[in-house]
Motif scaffolding. Sequence first.
Motif, PDB file in Angstrom:
ATOM      1  N   GLN A   1       0.845  -1.187   0.000  1.00  0.00           N
ATOM      2  CA  GLN A   1       0.000   0.000   0.000  1.00  0.00           C
ATOM      3  C   GLN A   1       0.885   1.244   0.000  1.00  0.00           C
ATOM      4  O   GLN A   1       2.011   1.218   0.490  1.00  0.00           O
TER       5      GLN A   1
ATOM      6  N   TYR B   1       0.721   5.470   0.968  1.00  0.00           N
ATOM      7  CA  TYR B   1       0.024   6.545   1.659  1.00  0.00           C
ATOM      8  C   TYR B   1       0.768   7.855   1.444  1.00  0.00           C
ATOM      9  O   TYR B   1       1.986   7.868   1.261  1.00  0.00           O
TER      10      TYR B   1
ATOM     11  N   PHE C   1       4.610   7.152   2.109  1.00  0.00           N
ATOM     12  CA  PHE C   1       4.919   5.917   2.835  1.00  0.00           C
ATOM     13  C   PHE C   1       4.454   4.701   2.032  1.00  0.00           C
ATOM     14  O   PHE C   1       3.368   4.707   1.473  1.00  0.00           O
TER      15      PHE C   1
ATOM     16  N   GLY D   1       3.298  -2.709   4.087  1.00  0.00           N
ATOM     17  CA  GLY D   1       2.973  -4.062   3.697  1.00  0.00           C
ATOM     18  C   GLY D   1       2.596  -4.892   4.897  1.00  0.00           C
ATOM     19  O   GLY D   1       2.874  -4.490   6.041  1.00  0.00           O
ATOM     20  N   PRO D   2       1.970  -6.027   4.688  1.00  0.00           N
ATOM     21  CA  PRO D   2       1.541  -6.863   5.809  1.00  0.00           C
ATOM     22  C   PRO D   2       2.722  -7.608   6.422  1.00  0.00           C
ATOM     23  O   PRO D   2       3.585  -8.115   5.713  1.00  0.00           O
TER      24      PRO D   2
ATOM     25  N   LYS E   1      -1.047  -7.625  10.736  1.00  0.00           N
ATOM     26  CA  LYS E   1      -0.629  -6.268  11.030  1.00  0.00           C
ATOM     27  C   LYS E   1       0.113  -5.709   9.831  1.00  0.00           C
ATOM     28  O   LYS E   1       0.604  -6.439   8.979  1.00  0.00           O
ATOM     29  N   THR E   2       0.182  -4.384   9.779  1.00  0.00           N
ATOM     30  CA  THR E   2       0.842  -3.685   8.685  1.00  0.00           C
ATOM     31  C   THR E   2       2.124  -3.047   9.184  1.00  0.00           C
ATOM     32  O   THR E   2       2.152  -2.466  10.260  1.00  0.00           O
TER      33      THR E   2
ATOM     34  N   PHE F   1       5.015  -0.192   8.211  1.00  0.00           N
ATOM     35  CA  PHE F   1       5.218   0.976   7.367  1.00  0.00           C
ATOM     36  C   PHE F   1       6.712   1.228   7.166  1.00  0.00           C
ATOM     37  O   PHE F   1       7.515   1.054   8.083  1.00  0.00           O
ATOM     38  N   GLY F   2       7.058   1.681   5.975  1.00  0.00           N
ATOM     39  CA  GLY F   2       8.389   2.203   5.752  1.00  0.00           C
ATOM     40  C   GLY F   2       8.535   3.547   6.447  1.00  0.00           C
ATOM     41  O   GLY F   2       7.543   4.133   6.896  1.00  0.00           O
ATOM     42  N   ALA F   3       9.778   4.047   6.525  1.00  0.00           N
ATOM     43  CA  ALA F   3      10.027   5.307   7.223  1.00  0.00           C
ATOM     44  C   ALA F   3       9.579   6.517   6.410  1.00  0.00           C
ATOM     45  O   ALA F   3       9.494   7.624   6.944  1.00  0.00           O
TER      46      ALA F   3
END
Lengths: 111, 114
Positions: free
Chosen positions: A33, A35, A88, A91-92, A98-99, A101-103
């Motif tokens: 995903q 964002y 951002f 991925g799961p 749970k997901t 997130f990259g920084a």
Amino acid sequence: GQQVMQIPQYQHVQEGEDFTTYCNSSTTLSNIQWYKQRPGGHPVFLIQLVKSGEVKKQKRLTFQFGEAKKNSSLHITATQTTDVGTYFCAGPLTGGFKTIFGAGTRLFVKA
Amino acid sequence: NAGVTQTPKFQVLKTGQSMTLQCAQDMNHNSMYWYRQDPGMGLRLIYYSASEGTTDKGEVPNGYNVSRLNKREFSLRLESAAPSQTSVYFCASSELEGGNQPQHFGDGTRLSIL
């Protein structure tokens, strides 16, 4: 542990220039995903990619999911000042509940 | 349609004080999440609730507790605030449980611990 890494950490561009951010996972992802978070705002969901090699477009934004489903990219053509913010990928976590997130990559656009 | 509503938007606490951050969603979503965001570190999951009546730890749960009060509301409590908990806190929700679900975020709570 499982990691999702993004590069670059930040980028400055002149309005009208192109921009790309890359996302790399330490494990194969079932989906990825993207964002966007405007300065002082909250993350807003942009898109989800599911298939190997998938490419999706939203106006000037092009999203790509790698063949091995371990990397992804977001490319913005002809940036505008409205593109400013942090992008951002997410991925799961293995197990899928749970997901992670990259920084994020922070984009600065100079008019 | 308000989406995800967080209160308060800003708060300053002294070390050792307690506080509850409130979150409510009006999208009839099953799953809710609490994240903290620190500069350069993206979003880190504190706790989540896959469905009403269940809660589970995320990546950084120490120093926090949560309550899923009903399907709409999910609160985050700091029992004894520490300066390391200075951060921006985001609540999010998704229609279903799972890492493949798009998440909808609230506007955040900016919390400073002195």
